[in-house]
Write an enzyme that holds these catalytic residues in place. Sequence first.
Site, short mmCIF file in Angstrom:
data_model
loop_
_atom_site.label_atom_id
_atom_site.label_comp_id
_atom_site.label_asym_id
_atom_site.label_seq_id
_atom_site.Cartn_x
_atom_site.Cartn_y
_atom_site.Cartn_z
N LYS A 67 36.45 -2.22 3.66
CA LYS A 67 35.37 -3.18 3.83
C LYS A 67 34.58 -2.74 5.05
O LYS A 67 35.15 -2.52 6.12
CB LYS A 67 35.88 -4.61 4.03
CG LYS A 67 34.72 -5.59 4.24
CD LYS A 67 35.15 -7.03 4.15
CE LYS A 67 35.71 -7.56 5.42
NZ LYS A 67 35.92 -9.02 5.41
N GLN A 138 33.46 -21.31 7.68
CA GLN A 138 34.70 -20.98 6.99
C GLN A 138 35.54 -22.22 6.67
O GLN A 138 36.35 -22.22 5.75
CB GLN A 138 35.46 -20.01 7.91
CG GLN A 138 36.63 -19.30 7.30
CD GLN A 138 36.32 -18.45 6.09
OE1 GLN A 138 35.40 -17.65 6.08
NE2 GLN A 138 37.10 -18.66 5.04
N ASN A 159 36.34 -31.48 15.68
CA ASN A 159 35.51 -30.32 15.99
C ASN A 159 34.82 -30.55 17.33
O ASN A 159 34.51 -31.70 17.67
CB ASN A 159 34.45 -30.08 14.90
CG ASN A 159 33.80 -28.72 15.04
OD1 ASN A 159 34.50 -27.71 15.19
ND2 ASN A 159 32.48 -28.67 15.01
N MET A 219 43.83 -19.71 11.83
CA MET A 219 43.03 -18.72 11.11
C MET A 219 41.84 -18.18 11.91
O MET A 219 41.22 -17.21 11.51
CB MET A 219 42.50 -19.35 9.81
CG MET A 219 43.56 -19.90 8.90
SD MET A 219 44.81 -18.69 8.42
CE MET A 219 43.83 -17.52 7.51
N THR A 221 41.68 -16.98 15.15
CA THR A 221 41.89 -15.93 16.14
C THR A 221 42.07 -14.57 15.46
O THR A 221 43.11 -14.31 14.86
CB THR A 221 43.10 -16.28 17.03
OG1 THR A 221 42.78 -17.49 17.73
CG2 THR A 221 43.39 -15.19 18.04
N GLY A 292 47.08 -16.11 10.84
CA GLY A 292 46.28 -15.35 9.85
C GLY A 292 45.20 -14.55 10.54
O GLY A 292 44.22 -15.11 11.03
P1 NAD Z 1 31.35 -20.54 12.62
O1 NAD Z 1 30.58 -19.92 13.74
O2 NAD Z 1 30.61 -21.00 11.43
O3 NAD Z 1 32.19 -21.79 13.18
C1 NAD Z 1 32.87 -21.71 14.41
C2 NAD Z 1 33.67 -22.97 14.64
O4 NAD Z 1 34.31 -22.88 15.93
C3 NAD Z 1 32.82 -24.24 14.70
O5 NAD Z 1 33.58 -25.32 14.22
C4 NAD Z 1 32.57 -24.41 16.19
O6 NAD Z 1 32.24 -25.75 16.55
C5 NAD Z 1 33.91 -24.00 16.73
N1 NAD Z 1 33.88 -23.55 18.13
C6 NAD Z 1 33.06 -22.64 18.68
N2 NAD Z 1 33.35 -22.46 19.97
C7 NAD Z 1 34.39 -23.31 20.25
C8 NAD Z 1 35.14 -23.60 21.42
N3 NAD Z 1 34.89 -22.98 22.57
N4 NAD Z 1 36.13 -24.51 21.33
C9 NAD Z 1 36.40 -25.14 20.17
N5 NAD Z 1 35.72 -24.90 19.03
C10 NAD Z 1 34.72 -24.00 19.07
O7 NAD Z 1 32.47 -19.47 12.24
P2 NAD Z 1 33.36 -19.42 10.91
O8 NAD Z 1 32.73 -18.47 9.97
O9 NAD Z 1 33.68 -20.79 10.46
O10 NAD Z 1 34.67 -18.70 11.48
C11 NAD Z 1 35.52 -19.39 12.37
C12 NAD Z 1 36.46 -18.39 13.03
O11 NAD Z 1 37.27 -17.78 12.03
C13 NAD Z 1 35.77 -17.25 13.77
O12 NAD Z 1 36.45 -17.05 14.98
C14 NAD Z 1 35.95 -16.06 12.84
O13 NAD Z 1 35.95 -14.84 13.53
C15 NAD Z 1 37.30 -16.38 12.25
N6 NAD Z 1 37.58 -15.74 10.95
C16 NAD Z 1 38.85 -15.30 10.75
C17 NAD Z 1 39.17 -14.71 9.55
C18 NAD Z 1 40.58 -14.26 9.29
O14 NAD Z 1 40.83 -13.56 8.31
N7 NAD Z 1 41.54 -14.69 10.08
C19 NAD Z 1 38.19 -14.53 8.57
C20 NAD Z 1 36.91 -15.04 8.78
C21 NAD Z 1 36.61 -15.65 9.99
#
Ligand code: NAD
Length: 321
Positions: A67, A138, A159, A219, A221, A292
């Site tokens: 990817k 997500q 949130n 999920m 981190t 995850g």
């Molecule tokens: P997004 O930007 O749409 O949402 C981010 C979320 O984190 C929101 O709810 C926001 O309010 C919250 N947030 C931001 N800063 C914060 C803080 N300091 N304290 C508390 N909450 C806070 O992102 P997303 O697409 O929903 O992804 C969320 C996370 O999941 C990201 O860190 C992304 O990298 C991770 N992710 C992980 C995987 C995996 O396979 N593990 C896959 C996709 C995304």
Amino acid sequence: MIIVPEREIAGLISASDCFTAIEQVFASMAAKSAYNFPVIREAIGYADALYGFKSGFDRKSLALGLKSGGFWPKNMEKGLTNHQSTVFLFDADTGRCRAAVGGNLLTALRTAAASAVSIKYLARPDSKVIGMIGAGHQSTFQLRAALDQRPFEKVLGWNIVPEDLSRLEAVASEKGLPFEHVDLDRLGAEADVIITITSSFAPILKAAQVRPGTHLACMGTDTKGKQEVEAELLGTATVFTDEIAQSISIGEAQHAINAGLLAVEDIIEIGAVVNGSHRGRTSVDEVTLYDGTGVGLQDLAVASAVVDLAIAKGVAIEVDF
Ligand code: NAD
């Protein structure tokens, strides 16, 4: 070579297809039939973009590929999503490029499937309340996939920006479930299953807020420095993950490992539970935590499933390449 454009993905693959693909590839990883290659991720010094590759090979399914993609923070201004990715699959017998598949929706679906697999295998069977921490892009995918795994009766949400919780409320109401915006004390005290899906760099949920018997799927981190739950929680919970190398370097476990609260040998690959070589949860009071981190093999697994579906449904675009 086959092309499956991003616009076709939603009509081709279901959350349940993704669940099956992810369950199988986790089992294959734990059986050492599938492995991920080292991840490349670079700030490219242009457009503030982060770009990289996640790749691997599954000798069982013969999914081989990568990817490619990353994060372009200014894409919103252009009407595009900030996260952009494409999956390339290669023929394991010849090395020829087999397919290019839009990877944006697939990333969301494969991530949701991973926490759903952890709930299937690790949550208490009598789980009734699910707590969501995070309400970004997500989060709705995670919640939808989780709700298929147990007969949940209520959704709780927290949130940092409370207004965004309306997204999760909408998913709960689609399923006819009540939704409540709660503080973290109540969320931890009432939830049987907790999903964290934020981009936080400091612990949100404290160990003392989690009650015995809870299953957590952490999920968000997926990078060095990010953190969603207190490291002490990983010291007392039984910790499962997709891939141990990622869990200790870029996952939630990085902090507990660095603090000496968790030993690498104590982390279990979720695929071992799928395979039946690990028992998973052993008591109703045990706290189980799935770290995850997101691996390339997940992307290859769902992209391979999409290619098969596109061929079967006659929407695969074939090009001479
Ligand atoms: P997004 O930007 O749409 O949402 C981010 C979320 O984190 C929101 O709810 C926001 O309010 C919250 N947030 C931001 N800063 C914060 C803080 N300091 N304290 C508390 N909450 C806070 O992102 P997303 O697409 O929903 O992804 C969320 C996370 O999941 C990201 O860190 C992304 O990298 C991770 N992710 C992980 C995987 C995996 O396979 N593990 C896959 C996709 C995304």
